[in-house]
Design a protein around this motif. Structure first.
Motif, PDB file in Angstrom:
ATOM      1  N   VAL A 138      -3.339   1.739   4.884  1.00 58.13           N
ATOM      2  CA  VAL A 138      -2.969   2.810   5.541  1.00 58.13           C
ATOM      3  C   VAL A 138      -3.479   4.038   4.353  1.00 58.13           C
ATOM      4  O   VAL A 138      -3.514   3.804   3.509  1.00 58.13           O
ATOM      5  CB  VAL A 138      -1.479   3.068   5.802  1.00 58.13           C
ATOM      6  CG1 VAL A 138      -1.117   2.101   6.800  1.00 58.13           C
ATOM      7  CG2 VAL A 138      -0.527   3.087   4.422  1.00 58.13           C
ATOM      8  N   VAL A 139      -3.554   5.212   5.422  1.00 63.47           N
ATOM      9  CA  VAL A 139      -3.825   6.429   4.466  1.00 63.47           C
ATOM     10  C   VAL A 139      -2.570   7.295   4.344  1.00 63.47           C
ATOM     11  O   VAL A 139      -2.572   7.974   3.292  1.00 63.47           O
ATOM     12  CB  VAL A 139      -5.060   7.324   5.555  1.00 63.47           C
ATOM     13  CG1 VAL A 139      -5.143   8.564   4.655  1.00 63.47           C
ATOM     14  CG2 VAL A 139      -6.345   6.392   5.590  1.00 63.47           C
ATOM     15  N   ASP A 140      -1.961   6.924   5.228  1.00 62.16           N
ATOM     16  CA  ASP A 140      -0.449   8.037   5.097  1.00 62.16           C
ATOM     17  C   ASP A 140       0.791   7.168   5.621  1.00 62.16           C
ATOM     18  O   ASP A 140       0.598   6.132   6.343  1.00 62.16           O
ATOM     19  CB  ASP A 140      -0.763   8.904   6.058  1.00 62.16           C
ATOM     20  CG  ASP A 140       0.560  10.100   5.939  1.00 62.16           C
ATOM     21  OD1 ASP A 140       0.670  10.738   5.156  1.00 62.16           O
ATOM     22  OD2 ASP A 140       1.581   9.766   6.687  1.00 62.16           O
ATOM     23  N   VAL A 141       1.722   7.125   4.945  1.00 64.80           N
ATOM     24  CA  VAL A 141       2.883   6.312   5.149  1.00 64.80           C
ATOM     25  C   VAL A 141       3.349   6.321   6.764  1.00 64.80           C
ATOM     26  O   VAL A 141       3.997   5.525   7.110  1.00 64.80           O
ATOM     27  CB  VAL A 141       4.274   6.836   4.184  1.00 64.80           C
ATOM     28  CG1 VAL A 141       4.856   8.282   4.693  1.00 64.80           C
ATOM     29  CG2 VAL A 141       5.395   5.628   4.154  1.00 64.80           C
ATOM     30  N   SER A 142       3.098   7.559   7.357  1.00 63.39           N
ATOM     31  CA  SER A 142       3.424   7.728   8.924  1.00 63.39           C
ATOM     32  C   SER A 142       3.132   6.392   9.729  1.00 63.39           C
ATOM     33  O   SER A 142       3.318   6.373  10.788  1.00 63.39           O
ATOM     34  CB  SER A 142       3.224   9.041   9.387  1.00 63.39           C
ATOM     35  OG  SER A 142       1.804   9.295   9.132  1.00 63.39           O
ATOM     36  N   GLU A 143       1.747   5.850   9.152  1.00 59.51           N
ATOM     37  CA  GLU A 143       1.166   4.816  10.074  1.00 59.51           C
ATOM     38  C   GLU A 143       1.830   3.578   9.987  1.00 59.51           C
ATOM     39  O   GLU A 143       1.544   2.346  10.791  1.00 59.51           O
ATOM     40  CB  GLU A 143      -0.302   4.416   9.497  1.00 59.51           C
ATOM     41  CG  GLU A 143      -1.198   5.752   9.785  1.00 59.51           C
ATOM     42  CD  GLU A 143      -2.401   5.616   8.900  1.00 59.51           C
ATOM     43  OE1 GLU A 143      -3.137   4.323   8.816  1.00 59.51           O
ATOM     44  OE2 GLU A 143      -2.785   6.234   7.684  1.00 59.51           O
ATOM     45  N   ALA A 190       7.131   6.344   0.371  1.00 57.27           N
ATOM     46  CA  ALA A 190       6.523   7.438   0.753  1.00 57.27           C
ATOM     47  C   ALA A 190       5.611   8.111  -0.467  1.00 57.27           C
ATOM     48  O   ALA A 190       4.535   8.160  -0.707  1.00 57.27           O
ATOM     49  CB  ALA A 190       7.089   8.546   1.264  1.00 57.27           C
ATOM     50  N   VAL A 193       3.097   5.170  -1.629  1.00 54.11           N
ATOM     51  CA  VAL A 193       1.810   5.211  -0.939  1.00 54.11           C
ATOM     52  C   VAL A 193       0.859   6.516  -1.169  1.00 54.11           C
ATOM     53  O   VAL A 193      -0.098   6.419  -1.317  1.00 54.11           O
ATOM     54  CB  VAL A 193       2.179   5.339   0.994  1.00 54.11           C
ATOM     55  CG1 VAL A 193       0.959   5.640   1.523  1.00 54.11           C
ATOM     56  CG2 VAL A 193       2.631   3.741   1.104  1.00 54.11           C
ATOM     57  N   SER A 194       1.500   7.631  -1.468  1.00 60.23           N
ATOM     58  CA  SER A 194       0.714   8.729  -1.753  1.00 60.23           C
ATOM     59  C   SER A 194       0.189   8.444  -2.978  1.00 60.23           C
ATOM     60  O   SER A 194      -0.971   8.894  -3.158  1.00 60.23           O
ATOM     61  CB  SER A 194       1.657   9.919  -1.530  1.00 60.23           C
ATOM     62  OG  SER A 194       1.882  10.842  -2.679  1.00 60.23           O
ATOM     63  N   THR A 197      -2.746   5.908  -2.446  1.00 62.16           N
ATOM     64  CA  THR A 197      -3.919   6.698  -1.792  1.00 62.16           C
ATOM     65  C   THR A 197      -4.723   7.504  -2.751  1.00 62.16           C
ATOM     66  O   THR A 197      -6.228   7.456  -2.880  1.00 62.16           O
ATOM     67  CB  THR A 197      -3.693   7.455  -0.718  1.00 62.16           C
ATOM     68  OG1 THR A 197      -2.496   8.518  -1.113  1.00 62.16           O
ATOM     69  CG2 THR A 197      -2.887   6.615   0.567  1.00 62.16           C
ATOM     70  N   ARG A 198      -4.013   8.318  -3.680  1.00 62.42           N
ATOM     71  CA  ARG A 198      -4.916   9.086  -4.705  1.00 62.42           C
ATOM     72  C   ARG A 198      -5.696   8.287  -5.646  1.00 62.42           C
ATOM     73  O   ARG A 198      -6.580   8.812  -6.279  1.00 62.42           O
ATOM     74  CB  ARG A 198      -4.134  10.122  -5.363  1.00 62.42           C
ATOM     75  CG  ARG A 198      -3.615  11.371  -4.530  1.00 62.42           C
ATOM     76  CD  ARG A 198      -2.789  12.360  -5.115  1.00 62.42           C
ATOM     77  NE  ARG A 198      -1.230  11.848  -4.704  1.00 62.42           N
ATOM     78  CZ  ARG A 198      -0.176  11.658  -5.679  1.00 62.42           C
ATOM     79  NH1 ARG A 198      -0.670  11.939  -7.166  1.00 62.42           N
ATOM     80  NH2 ARG A 198       0.842  11.472  -5.483  1.00 62.42           N
ATOM     81  N   ARG A 204      -7.073   4.825   0.500  1.00 60.06           N
ATOM     82  CA  ARG A 204      -6.126   3.985   1.182  1.00 60.06           C
ATOM     83  C   ARG A 204      -5.199   3.180   0.120  1.00 60.06           C
ATOM     84  O   ARG A 204      -5.460   2.901  -0.923  1.00 60.06           O
ATOM     85  CB  ARG A 204      -6.880   2.953   2.161  1.00 60.06           C
ATOM     86  CG  ARG A 204      -7.586   3.377   3.328  1.00 60.06           C
ATOM     87  CD  ARG A 204      -8.639   2.439   3.870  1.00 60.06           C
ATOM     88  NE  ARG A 204      -9.472   3.105   4.890  1.00 60.06           N
ATOM     89  CZ  ARG A 204      -9.257   3.450   6.161  1.00 60.06           C
ATOM     90  NH1 ARG A 204      -8.191   3.244   6.649  1.00 60.06           N
ATOM     91  NH2 ARG A 204     -10.254   4.042   6.731  1.00 60.06           N
TER      92      ARG A 204
END
Ligand SMILES: [Zn+2]
Ligand SMILES: [Zn+2]
Length: 302
Positions: A138-143, A190, A193-194, A197-198, A204
């Motif tokens: 995922v790109v963002d935890v909301s997914e 969260a 994941v952030s 991704t960085r 991702r």
């Protein structure tokens, strides 16, 4: 191969009052010790401060070398060396597509008792669809909403790392390839994941189920079930040489199809074999079926 039609194996334990070493960092002794105590009178001893991750990890930072049985035997002997005991127990799991139904996720669990005093290696294994094993990118935890429900987060922990880190730059900076394990809170997830991704070349994060027993109650239950099966096998004597560990090693041939007479996929029973003298016999399942239905026939149902 089959030396007899049906046997009535004797159940006993040569391990009553004995001790077995178990090297684990993941609390598996809680799942294994009760069955060994109840069925065999065998006490589990866990040496402190051992690193079984040198044999490989689920998250893949350290690859496992050899078959599951080989890794489990090595792990058992690590505990035996650390405690000076001649008997050891270890368990191994692997996870992926189900071998028969590929769209299902499956866990393969294997457990071994190594007895170097008697030169015995007795193992038991099974494949189960009772696993939460899964991966999301995922790109963002909301997914992650639906994924989190499916993998039973937060009662079951997660592992998060960058999705793509294979360029030469990463080989020069391996310390930045951070994987966070044992995540059991939404805020922590969260953050992880952030962070991942960085640090990923494709931006991702790779979110995986944490398959270590103490982080995964579903897996802990599988290990509990397998410990009971292994203990029962160890308690079963070979009717020929009386060695412990007599039990199933394969299913026997299929019963004939009622329509065409070809072999069906319904096995007639189980083949049991001794790990020491190779004596084998067939245990026919009761009630005994004469014929299989065409739906269970590879020829009629083709
Ligand atoms: Zn035997
Ligand atoms: Zn048929």
């Amino acid at each position: 191969m089959t030396n007899g039609a049906r046997v009535f194996p004797v159940t006993s334990s040569i391990y009553r009052g004995a001790k077995a070493a178990m090297a684990t960092m993941h609390g598996k002794e809680a799942a294994i010790a009760p069955a060994m105590e109840a069925h065999l009178g065998l006490e589990i001893v866990t040496p402190a401060g051992l690193d079984t991750d040198i044999l490989g990890t689920f998250s893949g930072e350290i690859p496992r070398i050899g078959t599951m049985l080989e890794v489990a035997v090595r792990k058992a002997r690590i505990g035996m060396r650390a405690t000076g005991l001649g008997v050891g127990i270890a368990s191994e799991g692997s996870f992926g597509p189900h071998p028969v139904v590929p769209f299902l996720r499956a866990g393969m669990e294997l457990m071994v008792l190594v007895d170097d005093e008697r030169s015995l290696i007795i193992s038991e294994s099974f494949v189960t669809d009772q696993t939460n094993h899964d991966v999301a990118v995922v790109v963002d935890v909301s997914e992650l909403g639906e994924f989190l429900a499916r993998v039973m987060f937060p009662s079951h922990a997660l592992v998060v790392g960058p999705n793509q880190t294979d360029s030469p730059w990463w080989r020069l900076h391996p310390q930045l390839k951070v994987i966070r394990k044992g995540i059991r809170a939404h805020g922590e997830l969260a953050d992880a994941v952030s962070y991942a991704t960085r640090r990923s070349e494709d931006g991702r994060a790779r979110v995986m189920t944490d398959m270590r027993a103490h982080m995964n109650p579903t897996r802990m239950q599988s290990i509990t079930d397998l410990a009971a099966l292994l203990a029962q096998r160890v308690a079963t004597e070979c009717p020929h040489c009386r060695a412990p560990g007599f039990g199933r090693f394969a299913v026997s041939s299929g019963i004939p199809c009622i329509s065409c007479g070809e072999e069906s996929i319904i096995p007639r029973g189980e083949l049991w074999r001794c790990a020491v003298c190779n004596y084998a016999c067939e245990e026919v399942k009761l009630p005994k079926l004469e014929f299989a239905q065409p739906a269970d026939c590879p020829r009629c149902n083709a």
